[in-house]
Design a protein around this motif. Sequence first.
Motif, short mmCIF file in Angstrom:
data_model
loop_
_atom_site.label_atom_id
_atom_site.label_comp_id
_atom_site.label_asym_id
_atom_site.label_seq_id
_atom_site.Cartn_x
_atom_site.Cartn_y
_atom_site.Cartn_z
N PHE A 26 0.77 -1.03 0.30
CA PHE A 26 0.38 -0.01 0.51
C PHE A 26 1.17 1.54 -0.28
O PHE A 26 0.80 2.35 -0.55
N SER A 27 2.11 1.17 0.90
CA SER A 27 2.91 2.65 1.26
C SER A 27 3.85 2.80 -0.48
O SER A 27 3.86 3.95 -0.86
N GLU A 28 3.56 1.41 -1.09
CA GLU A 28 4.54 1.37 -2.35
C GLU A 28 3.45 2.26 -3.68
O GLU A 28 3.83 2.95 -4.53
N SER A 29 2.72 1.45 -3.47
CA SER A 29 1.88 2.15 -4.44
C SER A 29 1.12 3.92 -4.30
O SER A 29 0.76 4.47 -5.45
N VAL A 30 0.94 4.28 -2.90
CA VAL A 30 0.92 5.73 -2.96
C VAL A 30 2.33 6.06 -3.62
O VAL A 30 2.03 7.68 -3.93
#
Length: 286
Positions: free
Chosen positions: A63-67
């Motif tokens: 999720f952090s990488e996607s953001v």
Amino acid sequence: MKTLFVRGPSLLSRLVLALACSFLLIFIDHRLQAMQPVRLFLNSLVTPVQYLAILPEQILDNFSESVKSQEALSEENAQLKQQLLELQGQLQQFQFISNENKRLRELLGSEQRIPNRRMVAEVIAVASEPFSQQLVINKGTLNGVYEGQAVLDDRGIIGQVQDVGSNTARVLLISDQSHAIPLRSERNDTRVLAQGTGDIGRLQLMFVPHSTTLKEGDLLVSSGLGGVYPEGYPVATISEIVRDESLPFAQVQADPISPLDRVRNVLLLWRSNDQQQPIYEEPSDG
């Protein structure tokens, strides 16, 4: 009498026995690989637990990488939009410069008979006097401009200098009612006199006999008579001929070659026998 509670092995004995069994199992597993199936079973049993244990961390990392990727893409998109806007502005400026360069090249190459001297001038104003069609250009006596001087654009003759100041000059257009110019037909050399009508897109040919051999579409060029305009420059094309026998002359209309209401740059001509000669501006070092 027997005791109710039987005392078992001591704790030390139990520890020694456990250690002995451990060393024995280690020796047997090392030599005979007897515990390999047990380890495989235990690994298979523990693997799902390990996966479930690290699953929340993996989801959070993804999720952090996607953001971060979305933020980077959004920032890159904004930068590209800004660059595109800047490039479009530069492209418009380059297009304007290209058109201006093309127009000036056509202007400099418009003469059919090249005089000794010529100079490009820019239209800076349109004279707004009643019943008068004139332009103001940014050249004057400081550049050698004189009254009666021929003025062209990239297509042909548009008028002559009427008044001159130090840095500007007023050009009387051929469509002005007070202007007349001697012409000849390029097709058969028939000489005519064209006078302005006050209509920016119309000239009237004067004193044309009914027996004229002129035709609609004939190109009219300067005849060189009168000493104002050099010979051979395009001026107008015949658009209408009306032969009304009740009138003493044929009614002949002609349309100027140049769009007189859209002139932006003009060409001033000097002939070798002109008393005035052009004075060119010195190029600035800056």
